[in-house]
Design a protein around this motif. Structure first.
Motif, mmCIF file in Angstrom:
data_model
loop_
_atom_site.group_PDB
_atom_site.id
_atom_site.type_symbol
_atom_site.label_atom_id
_atom_site.label_comp_id
_atom_site.label_asym_id
_atom_site.label_seq_id
_atom_site.Cartn_x
_atom_site.Cartn_y
_atom_site.Cartn_z
ATOM 1 N N ASN A 1 8.933 3.606 -9.378
ATOM 2 C CA ASN A 1 8.828 4.194 -8.046
ATOM 3 C C ASN A 1 7.687 5.192 -7.892
ATOM 4 N N ALA A 12 -1.296 0.153 -6.284
ATOM 5 C CA ALA A 12 -0.756 1.193 -5.406
ATOM 6 C C ALA A 12 -1.463 1.195 -4.056
ATOM 7 N N PHE A 37 3.970 4.163 -2.549
ATOM 8 C CA PHE A 37 3.974 4.290 -4.005
ATOM 9 C C PHE A 37 3.081 5.463 -4.365
ATOM 10 N N CYS A 85 8.827 9.022 -4.150
ATOM 11 C CA CYS A 85 9.622 8.096 -4.926
ATOM 12 C C CYS A 85 10.961 7.713 -4.321
ATOM 13 N N ASN A 92 10.633 4.806 -2.171
ATOM 14 C CA ASN A 92 10.154 3.607 -2.829
ATOM 15 C C ASN A 92 11.347 2.877 -3.443
#
Length: 319
Positions: free
Chosen positions: A89, A116, A126, A281, A284
């Motif tokens: 993540n 990313a 990300f 995160c 994600n």
């Protein structure tokens, strides 16, 4: 007998919008995993222990923010890195001394950086965080060239010269006004570097200028003013030339690690920010396809080596 009748006005309220029958919150990842890219061992003192490494302070730093850690080796295939990317993540580039153009550390970082960029462009947030050499690496990846010059600040704790952008930044959004004042007045940031990107070089480079906002600067021992904190303008990429992880997890008495309550608070807030920030995160939703694969990938499968103080780190994971 007549009774008085009181007529009460009837007020009709028209709702501007109807309440949903069922509130559906945005999905949040409450089991985040952040990858930490290993780095080649270049120090002869460390070579007997392994070929690549991660200082344990970085692992503890990420775990203290509420995430687990997956170490990312430097000897895997591109297909394997793409699979890892879909399973984690966020990503951390650590400090160190690897070559930012020719090393395997740089090569693998470039793969994840491109993944990313593509993911974020598609709305799949990300985040990437770079510390010290990791921040320098981000500038190389974005600029497409190495723009580092000598900006020595070795074994120095410094206050940050905050820019106006710092006060509207995502990175420092959770900081109180008192802590922001302390950050700009007290020596809360540990610096251990020889190179960096000067403010002049940064502003003269269109790619860096359009990609990152400068949140703070500092003056090196040779008088050069370098970028010490930056964050992506539209991408969740962050860089600090200093070391927030040392304030809580490194204790070598020969090194000027800032351990004051304010320094510890700064480190705590930044670790929590990277894990929790809305672009980062917990939004994600990458995951390992099999629980067994996840369990085997975590840092828990490795034991850090106690190296005393002769490496500058008390504990290191070697691979």
């Amino acid at each position: 007998m007549l009774r008085s009748v009181v007529f009460l006005p009837v007020i009709f309220i028209q709702w501007s919008c109807a309440l949903p029958t069922k509130w559906k919150p945005d999905p949040i990842n409450n089991r985040p995993i952040i990858g930490i890219l290993t780095q080649e061992v270049n120090d002869h003192v460390m070579k007997p222990f392994g070929k690549t490494y991660i200082p344990a302070s970085y692992v503890k730093y990420i775990e203290s923010g509420g995430s687990r850690v997956v170490p990312i080796r430097l000897t895997q295939s591109t297909a394997e890195y793409e699979k890892i990317f879909r399973s984690i993540n966020g990503l951390l580039f650590i400090g160190g001394s690897s070559n930012l153009e020719t090393s395997n550390f740089a090569r693998v970082a470039r793969i994840f950086y491109r993944l990313a960029l593509k993911a974020n462009d598609a709305g799949d947030f990300f985040p990437i965080w770079g510390t010290c050499l990791g921040m320098q690496l981000l500038t190389v990846l974005v600029a497409g060239e190495n723009l580092l010059t000598k900006t020595p600040a070795e074994n120095m704790s410094l206050p940050l010269n905050l820019t106006t952008e710092a006060f509207s930044s995502r990175m420092f959004e959770g900081f109180s006004s008192n802590l922001m004042n302390a950050l700009s007045q007290e020596a809360l940031t540990g610096n251990f570097h020889h190179y960096g990107v000067t403010v002049e070089t940064f502003k003269d480079n269109d790619k860096l200028q359009s990609f990152f906002s400068i949140l703070s600067t500092n003056k090196a021992e040779n008088g050069a003013t370098f970028v010490s904190t930056m964050e992506g303008k539209t991408y969740p990429f962050y860089g600090v030339q200093w070391h927030p992880e040392v304030s809580r997890f490194q204790w070598d008495p020969k090194l000027t690690f800032p351990h004051s309550p304010d320094a510890v608070r700064v480190a705590s807030l930044l670790a929590e920010f990277f894990v929790n920030e809305v672009y980062c995160c917990r939004r994600n939703l990458h995951y390992f396809s099999q629980p067994e694969e996840e369990a085997m990938s975590l840092i828990y499968n490795y034991t850090p080596t106690y190296t005393g103080n002769f490496t500058g780190y008390e504990q290191i994971y070697f691979f």
